[in-house]
Design a protein around this motif. Sequence first.
Motif, PDB file in Angstrom:
ATOM      1  N   TYR A   1       0.849  -1.180   0.000  1.00  0.00           N
ATOM      2  CA  TYR A   1       0.000   0.000   0.000  1.00  0.00           C
ATOM      3  C   TYR A   1       0.887   1.233   0.000  1.00  0.00           C
ATOM      4  N   SER A   2       1.000   1.849  -1.174  1.00  0.00           N
ATOM      5  CA  SER A   2       1.928   2.974  -1.291  1.00  0.00           C
ATOM      6  C   SER A   2       1.494   4.137  -0.393  1.00  0.00           C
ATOM      7  N   PHE A   3       0.201   4.177  -0.041  1.00  0.00           N
ATOM      8  CA  PHE A   3      -0.289   5.313   0.754  1.00  0.00           C
ATOM      9  C   PHE A   3      -0.370   4.983   2.245  1.00  0.00           C
ATOM     10  N   GLN A   4       0.245   3.877   2.662  1.00  0.00           N
ATOM     11  CA  GLN A   4       0.187   3.543   4.091  1.00  0.00           C
ATOM     12  C   GLN A   4       1.164   4.424   4.873  1.00  0.00           C
ATOM     13  N   ILE A   5       0.633   5.080   5.895  1.00  0.00           N
ATOM     14  CA  ILE A   5       1.413   6.009   6.712  1.00  0.00           C
ATOM     15  C   ILE A   5       2.128   5.229   7.812  1.00  0.00           C
ATOM     16  N   LYS A   6       3.450   5.444   7.947  1.00  0.00           N
ATOM     17  CA  LYS A   6       4.214   4.632   8.905  1.00  0.00           C
ATOM     18  C   LYS A   6       4.727   5.398  10.113  1.00  0.00           C
ATOM     19  N   THR A   7       4.787   6.707   9.996  1.00  0.00           N
ATOM     20  CA  THR A   7       5.349   7.485  11.109  1.00  0.00           C
ATOM     21  C   THR A   7       4.496   8.726  11.351  1.00  0.00           C
ATOM     22  N   ILE A   8       4.692   9.325  12.515  1.00  0.00           N
ATOM     23  CA  ILE A   8       3.954  10.558  12.814  1.00  0.00           C
ATOM     24  C   ILE A   8       4.291  11.636  11.790  1.00  0.00           C
ATOM     25  N   GLU A   9       5.553  11.695  11.415  1.00  0.00           N
ATOM     26  CA  GLU A   9       5.962  12.716  10.440  1.00  0.00           C
ATOM     27  C   GLU A   9       5.218  12.511   9.115  1.00  0.00           C
ATOM     28  N   GLN A  10       5.141  11.249   8.709  1.00  0.00           N
ATOM     29  CA  GLN A  10       4.409  10.972   7.456  1.00  0.00           C
ATOM     30  C   GLN A  10       2.935  11.345   7.592  1.00  0.00           C
ATOM     31  N   TYR A  11       2.392  11.121   8.780  1.00  0.00           N
ATOM     32  CA  TYR A  11       0.995  11.512   8.990  1.00  0.00           C
ATOM     33  C   TYR A  11       0.852  13.019   8.806  1.00  0.00           C
TER      34      TYR A  11
ATOM     35  N   GLY B   1      -0.522   2.266  16.463  1.00  0.00           N
ATOM     36  CA  GLY B   1       0.919   2.200  16.649  1.00  0.00           C
ATOM     37  C   GLY B   1       1.689   3.324  15.985  1.00  0.00           C
ATOM     38  N   VAL B   2       0.990   4.207  15.257  1.00  0.00           N
ATOM     39  CA  VAL B   2       1.669   5.288  14.552  1.00  0.00           C
ATOM     40  C   VAL B   2       1.427   6.618  15.258  1.00  0.00           C
ATOM     41  N   THR B   3       0.150   6.947  15.499  1.00  0.00           N
ATOM     42  CA  THR B   3      -0.153   8.151  16.269  1.00  0.00           C
ATOM     43  C   THR B   3      -0.712   7.693  17.617  1.00  0.00           C
ATOM     44  N   PRO B   4      -0.473   8.472  18.686  1.00  0.00           N
ATOM     45  CA  PRO B   4      -0.792   7.967  20.025  1.00  0.00           C
ATOM     46  C   PRO B   4      -2.288   7.799  20.308  1.00  0.00           C
ATOM     47  N   ALA B   5      -2.597   6.778  21.085  1.00  0.00           N
ATOM     48  CA  ALA B   5      -3.963   6.565  21.554  1.00  0.00           C
ATOM     49  C   ALA B   5      -4.144   7.301  22.870  1.00  0.00           C
ATOM     50  N   ARG B   6      -5.396   7.571  23.192  1.00  0.00           N
ATOM     51  CA  ARG B   6      -5.687   8.206  24.475  1.00  0.00           C
ATOM     52  C   ARG B   6      -7.076   7.750  24.882  1.00  0.00           C
ATOM     53  N   PRO B   7      -7.215   7.130  26.062  1.00  0.00           N
ATOM     54  CA  PRO B   7      -8.504   6.553  26.445  1.00  0.00           C
ATOM     55  C   PRO B   7      -9.658   7.537  26.293  1.00  0.00           C
ATOM     56  N   SER B   8     -10.684   7.089  25.592  1.00  0.00           N
ATOM     57  CA  SER B   8     -11.922   7.832  25.355  1.00  0.00           C
ATOM     58  C   SER B   8     -11.761   9.065  24.449  1.00  0.00           C
ATOM     59  N   TRP B   9     -10.626   9.177  23.792  1.00  0.00           N
ATOM     60  CA  TRP B   9     -10.434  10.226  22.781  1.00  0.00           C
ATOM     61  C   TRP B   9     -10.269   9.572  21.411  1.00  0.00           C
ATOM     62  N   ALA B  10     -10.992  10.093  20.421  1.00  0.00           N
ATOM     63  CA  ALA B  10     -10.830   9.573  19.061  1.00  0.00           C
ATOM     64  C   ALA B  10      -9.522  10.096  18.450  1.00  0.00           C
ATOM     65  N   THR B  11      -8.999  11.131  19.018  1.00  0.00           N
ATOM     66  CA  THR B  11      -7.723  11.792  18.666  1.00  0.00           C
ATOM     67  C   THR B  11      -7.742  12.564  17.341  1.00  0.00           C
ATOM     68  N   LEU B  12      -6.971  12.153  16.329  1.00  0.00           N
ATOM     69  CA  LEU B  12      -6.697  13.045  15.197  1.00  0.00           C
ATOM     70  C   LEU B  12      -7.514  12.752  13.936  1.00  0.00           C
ATOM     71  N   PRO B  13      -7.814  13.808  13.160  1.00  0.00           N
ATOM     72  CA  PRO B  13      -8.524  13.589  11.896  1.00  0.00           C
ATOM     73  C   PRO B  13      -7.631  12.889  10.872  1.00  0.00           C
ATOM     74  N   LEU B  14      -8.211  12.056  10.040  1.00  0.00           N
ATOM     75  CA  LEU B  14      -7.446  11.425   8.970  1.00  0.00           C
ATOM     76  C   LEU B  14      -7.119  12.453   7.901  1.00  0.00           C
ATOM     77  N   PRO B  15      -6.082  12.207   7.092  1.00  0.00           N
ATOM     78  CA  PRO B  15      -5.835  13.098   5.965  1.00  0.00           C
ATOM     79  C   PRO B  15      -7.124  13.257   5.146  1.00  0.00           C
ATOM     80  N   GLY B  16      -7.391  14.486   4.737  1.00  0.00           N
ATOM     81  CA  GLY B  16      -8.600  14.744   3.961  1.00  0.00           C
ATOM     82  C   GLY B  16      -9.767  15.209   4.814  1.00  0.00           C
ATOM     83  N   VAL B  17      -9.626  15.092   6.119  1.00  0.00           N
ATOM     84  CA  VAL B  17     -10.732  15.431   7.025  1.00  0.00           C
ATOM     85  C   VAL B  17     -10.422  16.747   7.723  1.00  0.00           C
ATOM     86  N   GLN B  18     -11.335  17.724   7.586  1.00  0.00           N
ATOM     87  CA  GLN B  18     -11.075  19.046   8.156  1.00  0.00           C
ATOM     88  C   GLN B  18     -12.150  19.446   9.157  1.00  0.00           C
ATOM     89  N   PRO B  19     -12.017  18.951  10.388  1.00  0.00           N
ATOM     90  CA  PRO B  19     -13.039  19.248  11.391  1.00  0.00           C
ATOM     91  C   PRO B  19     -12.890  20.648  11.961  1.00  0.00           C
TER      92      PRO B  19
END
Length: 648
Positions: free
Chosen positions: A3-13, A424-442
């Motif tokens: 998957y050429s578009f698979q993000i592997k690191t926080i920087e890539q995210y 395993g790429v961006t951090p989890a936090r209990p009861s938080w959905a955390t970060l928007p995916l690329p393309g998502v502008q909340p």
Amino acid sequence: MSYSFQIKTIEQYQEAYKRSVEDPEGFWSEVADTFEWRKKQPFSSRVLDWNFDEPKIKWFEGAKLNITENCLDRHLKTSGDTPAIIWEPNDPNEKVRTLTYKVLHRKVCEFAQVLRNNGVRKGDRVCIYMGMIPELVIAVLACARIGAIHSVIFGGFSAQSIADRLDDAGAEYIITCDGAYRGAKDIPLKSIIDDALVGNKVVKRVIVHTRTRTPVSMIKGRDVWWRDEVEDVIETMHDEVLAIPAEEMDAEDPLFILYTSGSTGKPKGVVHTCAGYMLWTTYTFVNVFQYQPRDVFFCTADIGWITGHSYIAYGPLLSGATCLMFEGVPTWPDAGRFWEIVDKHKVNILYTAPTAIRSLMSYGLDPLKDKDLSSLKVLGTVGEPINEEAWHWYDEHIGKKKCPIVDTWWQTETGGILISNLAGVTPARPSWATLPLPGVQPLLVDEKGVEITEFTDEVMSGNLCMRAPWPGILRTTYGDHERCRQTYFSTYKDLYFTGDGAWKDEQGNYKITGRVDDVLNVSGHRLGTAEVENAINMHASVIESAVVGYPHEVKGQGVYAYVVLDEKRHKDEDDLTRKDILATVSRIIGPIAKPDKIQFVSGLPKTRSGKIMRRILRKVAEGELSNLGDTTTLLDPAIVDEIRDGRL
Ligand code: ATP
Ligand code: MG
């Protein structure tokens, strides 16, 4: 498949996110290039053409494809013998079925021809009402193969709910089974369809697959057997059937209609189209779960819900993945069933709902004895905010503290996951959905639609909206575009309104606090129902709770809590338990959030997808007992009577 578009690191995210906002057309064109198209988009048209006013949203219009060629054909050369679906039957002693990509492809081609033989054409609506068996996926993909619009109805719905949906979609064809197994139950699907069809003059054909050998009545000229029809195709066409081209579809042709779960009102027929949905489900599947080739992915949802569409049927198959499909329920024959399945099939990624986790938690740790679970790498949840206690239980007892948990926030309307950590790429936090995916502008707005930009107590809190379309956003509500505009695009100008409330912290993480309708205003303080429930659920005797507001003379709104207690508690201590719950809430949130009323109930009114139908609880709390609204999507309508009768 890689998957050429698979993000592997926080920087890539961060890089992908930035690019997706600055140059969405370029960004998604590159993702689109990894798929197979019959025709690329003509140079004269825009990759994305949109406004949220009408609304009009078009991605890759003019490009041609068939989504099933991307789900099946393109994998044949390299991974034809890879299992596409591993099917675990309801009865653990029945034989497991494994369908490789090659086998699934053949079966879809054969059944697509059955549909053609029965008169189904591009654009026709086909209602699918089946249990969780591989033929359900085959039926879905066969529709997509010939360009028919599928509308899957969850196998637990009543005749009346089916009749409403058939009518709304104007469906002329039905695919069903004689019956379905779900735990100890045997649901007579065909006979429910017969009831739904009383007085229906539109449906021309019902195709019936045999699963339970439940006696059924077959109406001459209308009903045919799946098996006869397929045998006919095999005998007359042999391998030629594999050579029949799939229907060429426009990127923006409708792929399916799916009705929302109805927890806030009458279900809406959400429409998704071919290309955008294809990109979105693949992109999110591969990134959120960090799927690696040969991983076994187990999504416990039913295909009757969007989660099953996007993360059993489409996302995994588009990614060439191996997906485990389970016919039964988590608590049958006992509450260790999920864990037994994980061990039996060496499941690597498990995706389930907070309601299932809470229900399994209530059985204690016994069902986990002698379960290994070491194959698990990633855990996921979806459907509701996950309370912290359930999150920690999942983390500790299922993931053994070594599996990232992705808390995936999304909706039927969004097609796929919008806000989640990436395992395993961006951090989890209990009861938080955390970060928007690329393309998502909340963004968060106040009641007037003004963007909230100030932090108070380290968070911003407001109504969750989206600024721009991502490829998987809904295009309309079937047969009623105005309803789509009204529901999602008219509350705040130029924004898609999710209906959910959220917090955002200084790092840009989001926490979903519940539906905006469920935000309470107690003496001028805004409290999310999920927050209060989270606190109540911390109490050791509480299994589940639901909180709603009701008019209160002094506070404006009072807090009314419905609480399900552990069966094993001492019943004569209920008053004490009530006081303990108040103390717990007081300690965790503050005295302001203490429920004014606590009603103990034996269960909560839930939709068939497991969500609490708060509007009913709100009406009971408000004392409006006569008109409780549409309750046809409830799992157990009897619970409503108990709750009404026990009102405080
Ligand atoms: P209806 O729209 O008919 O009332 P519904 O909203 O329950 O039904 P779905 O599209 O299945 O139908 O559910 C989407 C909703 O589920 C979201 O709007 C949100 O309220 C809730 N939800 C889903 N995932 C999460 C999550 N990870 N965290 C918090 N809430 C979630
Ligand atoms: Mg909704």
